[in-house]
Design a protein around this motif. Sequence first.
Motif, PDB file in Angstrom:
ATOM      1  N   ASP A  20       0.693  -1.120   0.010  1.00  9.86           N
ATOM      2  CA  ASP A  20       0.045   0.001   0.122  1.00  9.86           C
ATOM      3  C   ASP A  20       0.804   1.245  -0.004  1.00  9.86           C
ATOM      4  N   VAL A  21       2.063   1.225  -0.408  1.00  8.91           N
ATOM      5  CA  VAL A  21       2.994   2.384  -0.388  1.00  8.91           C
ATOM      6  C   VAL A  21       2.857   3.116  -1.634  1.00  8.91           C
ATOM      7  N   ALA A  22       2.766   4.398  -1.551  1.00  9.00           N
ATOM      8  CA  ALA A  22       2.651   5.316  -2.759  1.00  9.00           C
ATOM      9  C   ALA A  22       3.897   5.534  -3.464  1.00  9.00           C
ATOM     10  N   SER A  24       5.631   8.285  -6.299  1.00  7.15           N
ATOM     11  CA  SER A  24       5.445   9.616  -6.893  1.00  7.15           C
ATOM     12  C   SER A  24       5.970   9.731  -8.088  1.00  7.15           C
ATOM     13  N   GLU A  35       1.654  12.018  -5.863  1.00  6.87           N
ATOM     14  CA  GLU A  35       1.900  10.929  -5.291  1.00  6.87           C
ATOM     15  C   GLU A  35       0.461  10.021  -5.598  1.00  6.87           C
ATOM     16  N   TYR A  37      -1.549   6.449  -4.889  1.00 11.50           N
ATOM     17  CA  TYR A  37      -1.569   5.243  -4.254  1.00 11.50           C
ATOM     18  C   TYR A  37      -2.541   4.022  -4.785  1.00 11.50           C
ATOM     19  N   TRP A  43      -1.358  -2.838  -5.125  1.00 14.18           N
ATOM     20  CA  TRP A  43      -1.247  -2.327  -6.600  1.00 14.18           C
ATOM     21  C   TRP A  43      -1.756  -3.298  -7.507  1.00 14.18           C
ATOM     22  N   ASP A  47      -3.826  -0.265 -11.791  1.00 14.10           N
ATOM     23  CA  ASP A  47      -3.162   0.738 -10.866  1.00 14.10           C
ATOM     24  C   ASP A  47      -1.687   1.218 -11.557  1.00 14.10           C
TER      25      ASP A  47
END
Length: 92
Positions: A20-22, A24, A35, A37, A43, A47
């Motif tokens: 769940d890490v964004a 950029s 950014e 998400y 992902w 996405d």
Amino acid sequence: MNDPKHSAGPWKIDGQFDDDVAVSIQAPSGFDICEIYPLMGKWSPEDIANARLMENAPSLLRMLKAVLLNDSFSDTTRAEALATIAAAEATQ
């Protein structure tokens, strides 16, 4: 066609498509443009594809402009492409 008002390209994705890490989208200067998400906390292929599309937006716009210099397009196609460019270059 106007001079670009967006951050200069090429843009690049900074980060990994992990959990769940964004990630950029960065300009060449290292400035974070946005950014992103993952939609459902992880992902998905969609996405990642959306992030890649955003990453390539300046190049896609530049190439669309170049293609329009070719006179072999119908008036309808040319009008649609010009409208797309205008929308991409809109400042509001």
